[in-house]
Design an enzyme around this catalytic site. Structure first.
Site, short mmCIF file in Angstrom:
data_model
loop_
_atom_site.label_atom_id
_atom_site.label_comp_id
_atom_site.label_asym_id
_atom_site.label_seq_id
_atom_site.Cartn_x
_atom_site.Cartn_y
_atom_site.Cartn_z
N MET A 14 -8.28 8.66 -0.66
CA MET A 14 -8.79 9.16 0.57
C MET A 14 -9.94 10.63 1.06
SD MET A 14 -7.32 7.91 3.82
CE MET A 14 -6.37 6.14 4.00
N HIS A 33 -0.93 -0.96 -4.21
CA HIS A 33 -2.25 -0.41 -3.85
C HIS A 33 -2.21 0.91 -3.58
CE1 HIS A 33 -6.11 -1.54 -1.29
NE2 HIS A 33 -5.91 -0.59 -0.67
N HIS A 90 -8.08 1.44 -4.70
CA HIS A 90 -9.27 1.64 -3.09
C HIS A 90 -9.74 2.93 -3.35
CE1 HIS A 90 -9.97 0.23 1.12
NE2 HIS A 90 -11.04 0.28 0.63
N ASP A 106 -6.97 -6.32 3.82
CA ASP A 106 -6.66 -4.68 3.39
C ASP A 106 -6.78 -4.62 4.90
OD1 ASP A 106 -5.50 -2.21 3.68
OD2 ASP A 106 -7.43 -1.35 2.53
N MET A 156 -11.95 -5.40 4.29
CA MET A 156 -11.39 -4.56 5.50
C MET A 156 -10.68 -5.36 7.10
SD MET A 156 -10.62 -1.94 3.93
CE MET A 156 -9.58 -1.05 4.96
N GLY A 177 -3.30 3.80 8.51
CA GLY A 177 -2.10 2.49 7.69
C GLY A 177 -2.29 2.35 8.98
N GLY A 214 0.87 -2.25 4.37
CA GLY A 214 1.71 -1.29 3.85
C GLY A 214 2.73 -1.04 5.00
N ASP A 223 -4.36 3.61 -2.14
CA ASP A 223 -5.60 4.55 -1.25
C ASP A 223 -5.86 5.87 -1.63
OD1 ASP A 223 -6.05 1.85 1.13
OD2 ASP A 223 -4.14 2.03 1.04
N SER A 266 0.88 -1.22 0.19
CA SER A 266 0.03 0.03 0.01
C SER A 266 1.22 1.38 0.17
CB SER A 266 -0.95 -0.13 1.46
OG SER A 266 -1.19 1.21 1.28
N MET A 295 -11.71 5.41 -0.97
CA MET A 295 -12.49 5.82 0.44
C MET A 295 -13.20 6.69 0.35
SD MET A 295 -9.82 3.52 2.44
CE MET A 295 -8.81 3.53 1.45
C1 DX5 Z 1 -6.13 1.67 4.83
C2 DX5 Z 1 -6.01 1.67 4.10
C3 DX5 Z 1 -4.82 0.41 3.58
C4 DX5 Z 1 -3.61 0.78 5.00
C5 DX5 Z 1 -3.11 -0.42 4.96
O1 DX5 Z 1 -7.49 2.37 5.78
O2 DX5 Z 1 -6.82 1.04 3.10
O3 DX5 Z 1 -4.54 0.17 2.77
O4 DX5 Z 1 -2.96 1.36 4.18
O5 DX5 Z 1 -2.45 -0.50 5.88
P1 DX5 Z 1 -1.17 -1.61 7.15
O6 DX5 Z 1 -1.34 -2.72 6.33
O7 DX5 Z 1 -0.33 -0.60 8.09
O8 DX5 Z 1 -2.31 -1.35 7.64
ZN ZN Z 2 -6.85 -0.14 1.02
#
Ligand code: DX5
Ligand code: ZN
Length: 214
Positions: A35, A31, A64, A173, A135, A142, A195, A33, A6, A66
């Site tokens: 947001m 990946h 992804h 994830d 999730m 992260g 991540g 993310d 990620s 969000m």
């Molecule tokens: C959280 C994201 C994840 C995040 C995962 O909202 O969707 O993709 O980056 O990070 P780690 O691996 O640090 O939990």
């Molecule tokens: Zn993600």
């Protein structure tokens, strides 16, 4: 197990080099993310940044979203070089229209669900989607701890997908590390997003190989 690092956990001032590093390290997907500060209480990056990274790797971009209204932004993300676009079932866009539009743009369509969302909410869409993204942390940040409560959800989805021969992969994830990857593999996941654990590792290549073939 396929591994999707990620970019949320990378050094944002070095995104180009980070993506090259992921590629050399043997990742299967990248990946991304996205947001919007509304659907989740955090803002990350958008289609412009993704587009600027597209030419630096041959790896598929796994986007992804969000964001509150994914349907409004699909053209933009498709043009940015996304190979798959995953939106949240809890977002405000109509799921069928969103799936249809993603697939019309020739991208793989994914649906994600938050830890508190019942799988009943996504079942009607399983026959039509390419990815179900489970999730295992609350989306937004992260570095959170993996929620063990989600393992049963992954197992149920695995059984439903197998029993019905749906053409849909299970991606997991949040909070994936050398320990939790084993649990989700056992539960039936196909792809893991990681991540913090990967970007904090001293040797990304070794870390990815260890997650793929433990
Ligand atoms: C959280 C994201 C994840 C995040 C995962 O909202 O969707 O993709 O980056 O990070 P780690 O691996 O640090 O939990
Ligand atoms: Zn993600």
């Amino acid at each position: 197990m396929k591994i999707a690092p990620s970019m949320l956990a990378c050094n944002f001032s070095e995104m180009g080099n980070e993506i090259k590093k992921i590629t050399k390290a043997g990742a299967d997907l990248v990946h991304m993310d996205v947001m919007d500060g509304n659907f989740v209480p955090n803002i990350s990056f958008g289609a412009g940044i993704i587009k600027s990274l597209r030419k630096l790797t041959h790896l598929p971009f796994d986007v992804h979203l969000m964001i509150l209204k994914p349907l409004l932004y699909l053209d933009e993300f498709a043009t940015s070089g996304a190979d798959s676009i995953t939106f949240h079932i809890e977002s405000e866009s109509n799921p069928f229209n969103t799936i249809k539009k993603i697939q019309k743009l020739n991208k793989k369509a994914g649906i994600s669900l938050k830890p508190d969302t019942d799988i009943a909410k996504v079942l009607p869409f399983l026959p039509f989607i390419d990815i179900i993204l489970v999730m295992t942390v609350e989306p937004g940040f992260g570095g959170q701890n993996f929620l063990m409560s989600q393992l049963a959800k992954i197992e149920k989805l695995r059984n439903i997908i197998n029993d019905n021969k749906f053409n849909c992969v299970i991606e997991v994830d949040g909070g994936i590390n050398f320990d939790t990857v084993k649990l989700v593999q056992k539960a039936g996941a196909d792809i893991c997003v990681a991540g913090t654990s990967l970007f904090k590792s001293e040797n990304m290549h070794e870390a990815i190989q260890k997650m793929k073939n433990f």
